[in-house]
Design an enzyme around this catalytic site. Structure first.
Site, PDB file in Angstrom:
ATOM      1  N   SER A 145      47.122  39.434 -10.023  1.00 61.19           N
ATOM      2  CA  SER A 145      45.980  38.516 -10.009  1.00 61.19           C
ATOM      3  C   SER A 145      46.427  37.152 -10.519  1.00 61.19           C
ATOM      4  CB  SER A 145      44.894  39.080 -10.939  1.00 61.19           C
ATOM      5  OG  SER A 145      43.894  38.117 -11.205  1.00 61.19           O
ATOM      6  N   TYR A 158      40.594  42.568 -18.210  1.00 59.64           N
ATOM      7  CA  TYR A 158      41.154  42.353 -16.870  1.00 59.64           C
ATOM      8  C   TYR A 158      42.426  41.512 -16.972  1.00 59.64           C
ATOM      9  CZ  TYR A 158      41.223  41.251 -11.849  1.00 59.64           C
ATOM     10  OH  TYR A 158      41.582  41.114 -10.521  1.00 59.64           O
TER      11      TYR A 158
HETATM   12  P1  NAP Z   1      36.696  45.278  -4.525  1.00 65.01           P
HETATM   13  O1  NAP Z   1      36.061  45.034  -3.203  1.00 65.01           O
HETATM   14  O2  NAP Z   1      35.866  45.405  -5.741  1.00 65.01           O
HETATM   15  O3  NAP Z   1      37.704  46.499  -4.398  1.00 65.01           O
HETATM   16  C1  NAP Z   1      38.130  47.272  -5.473  1.00 65.01           C
HETATM   17  C2  NAP Z   1      38.488  48.633  -4.922  1.00 65.01           C
HETATM   18  O4  NAP Z   1      38.842  49.510  -6.004  1.00 65.01           O
HETATM   19  C3  NAP Z   1      37.314  49.272  -4.204  1.00 65.01           C
HETATM   20  O5  NAP Z   1      37.772  50.034  -3.127  1.00 65.01           O
HETATM   21  C4  NAP Z   1      36.763  50.167  -5.308  1.00 65.01           C
HETATM   22  O6  NAP Z   1      35.950  51.213  -4.844  1.00 65.01           O
HETATM   23  C5  NAP Z   1      38.048  50.678  -5.884  1.00 65.01           C
HETATM   24  N1  NAP Z   1      37.786  51.353  -7.144  1.00 65.01           N
HETATM   25  C6  NAP Z   1      37.308  50.823  -8.285  1.00 65.01           C
HETATM   26  N2  NAP Z   1      37.153  51.783  -9.206  1.00 65.01           N
HETATM   27  C7  NAP Z   1      37.538  52.942  -8.618  1.00 65.01           C
HETATM   28  C8  NAP Z   1      37.603  54.293  -9.046  1.00 65.01           C
HETATM   29  N3  NAP Z   1      37.260  54.669 -10.287  1.00 65.01           N
HETATM   30  N4  NAP Z   1      38.036  55.229  -8.168  1.00 65.01           N
HETATM   31  C9  NAP Z   1      38.383  54.892  -6.900  1.00 65.01           C
HETATM   32  N5  NAP Z   1      38.349  53.629  -6.452  1.00 65.01           N
HETATM   33  C10 NAP Z   1      37.934  52.685  -7.293  1.00 65.01           C
HETATM   34  O7  NAP Z   1      37.617  44.040  -4.828  1.00 65.01           O
HETATM   35  P2  NAP Z   1      38.978  43.532  -4.185  1.00 65.01           P
HETATM   36  O8  NAP Z   1      38.973  42.088  -4.393  1.00 65.01           O
HETATM   37  O9  NAP Z   1      39.200  44.067  -2.827  1.00 65.01           O
HETATM   38  O10 NAP Z   1      40.016  44.158  -5.222  1.00 65.01           O
HETATM   39  C11 NAP Z   1      41.221  44.813  -4.839  1.00 65.01           C
HETATM   40  C12 NAP Z   1      42.286  44.512  -5.874  1.00 65.01           C
HETATM   41  O11 NAP Z   1      42.580  43.123  -5.846  1.00 65.01           O
HETATM   42  C13 NAP Z   1      41.867  44.835  -7.315  1.00 65.01           C
HETATM   43  O12 NAP Z   1      42.965  45.358  -8.023  1.00 65.01           O
HETATM   44  C14 NAP Z   1      41.502  43.447  -7.849  1.00 65.01           C
HETATM   45  O13 NAP Z   1      41.623  43.386  -9.236  1.00 65.01           O
HETATM   46  C15 NAP Z   1      42.539  42.607  -7.142  1.00 65.01           C
HETATM   47  N6  NAP Z   1      42.256  41.176  -7.085  1.00 65.01           N
HETATM   48  C16 NAP Z   1      41.163  40.691  -6.460  1.00 65.01           C
HETATM   49  C17 NAP Z   1      40.948  39.327  -6.429  1.00 65.01           C
HETATM   50  C18 NAP Z   1      39.766  38.696  -5.754  1.00 65.01           C
HETATM   51  O14 NAP Z   1      39.584  37.479  -5.889  1.00 65.01           O
HETATM   52  N7  NAP Z   1      38.968  39.412  -5.021  1.00 65.01           N
HETATM   53  C19 NAP Z   1      41.866  38.455  -7.000  1.00 65.01           C
HETATM   54  C20 NAP Z   1      42.971  38.992  -7.635  1.00 65.01           C
HETATM   55  C21 NAP Z   1      43.164  40.352  -7.668  1.00 65.01           C
HETATM   56  P3  NAP Z   1      34.336  51.017  -4.758  1.00 65.01           P
HETATM   57  O15 NAP Z   1      34.111  50.203  -3.530  1.00 65.01           O
HETATM   58  O16 NAP Z   1      33.838  52.410  -4.682  1.00 65.01           O
HETATM   59  O17 NAP Z   1      33.914  50.292  -6.021  1.00 65.01           O
END
Ligand code: NAP
Length: 253
Positions: A145, A158
């Site tokens: 991130s 985080y």
């Molecule tokens: P997201 O849409 O919230 O996706 C997070 C994923 O993790 C979802 O599939 C979620 O499932 C899953 N998850 C969370 N808790 C879980 C659990 N206990 N068991 C199984 N699955 C679980 O957000 P995203 O942006 O795509 O995030 C993906 C990664 O990128 C994460 O590691 C996040 O920290 C990182 N990231 C995101 C950003 C950004 O700006 N979006 C920036 C930097 C890093 P559910 O749908 O069921 O909750």
């Protein structure tokens, strides 16, 4: 030919959090490059499956709550049963809790650290033991991130966990590069997914973030597809322990 180095035909990729957001984009990318994708999620990955199948790709889902202690064994067992091998692991699932540092409870701290940090290590260890060490090859892609490099505001657990992801990426790369396993990370910038809904709904924060992104827009899951394929493929065989920012220039400011 050079583009052949990016092909993933015959490879099996495990992607956590494959039902939505960046995990869905990464799953689509790896499948389009030829990999068979095993998507891990606690909810149905139907949308991801339909998109991959529309491209004639291969996708299986493993439904498991990653915060449960049995999750790692479940993923290993189901992967053995579904594919008998794994070549690529993408540690994408993650969570963010936004609250003032002064109010963070031990329970909330532990939830975030467990999923974003502890699980990344123990799932990597289990997949390496079961599949990558015996094969003498493997690719791990961790999702870091901007808060692997910066402190953020109101997200101390985080920031701590994502900083750890960068350290862990280097630590595992150092031990496993000689085993033919490349461990690298992608640090997405500010991407329009569920993870940032709260932030994007805060008009003041949203405007100040947008104003600071040199590319002048929020990122999308499509924006990290190419980097994911590169790090999963033979094209990156001499890249070890590095975190690539895909951030529209955020860290360059
Ligand atoms: P997201 O849409 O919230 O996706 C997070 C994923 O993790 C979802 O599939 C979620 O499932 C899953 N998850 C969370 N808790 C879980 C659990 N206990 N068991 C199984 N699955 C679980 O957000 P995203 O942006 O795509 O995030 C993906 C990664 O990128 C994460 O590691 C996040 O920290 C990182 N990231 C995101 C950003 C950004 O700006 N979006 C920036 C930097 C890093 P559910 O749908 O069921 O909750």
């Amino acid at each position: 030919m050079i583009l052949d180095l990016f092909r993933l035909d015959g490879k099996v990729a495990i992607v956590t959090g494959a039902n939505t957001g960046l995990g869905q984009g990464i799953s689509l990318a790896l499948a389009q490059a030829g990999a068979s994708v095993i998507g891990v999620a606690r909810r149905s990955c139907q949308e991801t499956a339909e998109k991959i199948q529309a491209d004639k790709g291969s996708f299986h889902e493993v439904i498991v709550d990653l915060s449960r202690p049995e999750a790692v064994d479940t993923i290993v067992d189901r992967t053995k049963a579904l594919a008998g091998r794994a070549d690529i692991l993408v540690n994408n699932a993650g969570m963010i809790l936004r609250e003032d540092a002064i109010d963070v409870s031990q329970e909330n701290w532990d939830k975030v650290i467990y999923l974003n940090q502890r699980l990344v290590f123990f799932l990597s260890q289990a997949i390496a033991r079961e599949f990558f060490f015996p094969a003498g090859s493997g690719k791990i892609i961790n999702i870091a991130s901007m808060l692997s490099f910066q402190g953020g505001i109101r997200v101390p657990a985080y920031a701590a966990s994502k900083s750890a992801v960068v350290g862990l990426t280097k630590a595992l790369a150092n031990e496993w590069a000689s085993r033919g396993i490349q461990v690298n990370a992608i640090a997405p910038g500010y991407m329009a997914t569920n993870n940032t809904t709260q932030l994007r709904n805060d008009q003041e924060r949203s405007a100040s973030i947008l104003e600071r992104i040199p590319a002048g827009r929020w990122g999308t899951p499509e924006d990290i597809m190419g980097t994911a394929v590169y790090l999963a493929s033979k094209a990156s065989d001499y890249v070890n322990g590095f975190t690539i920012a895909v951030d529209g220039g955020w860290l360059a400011r």
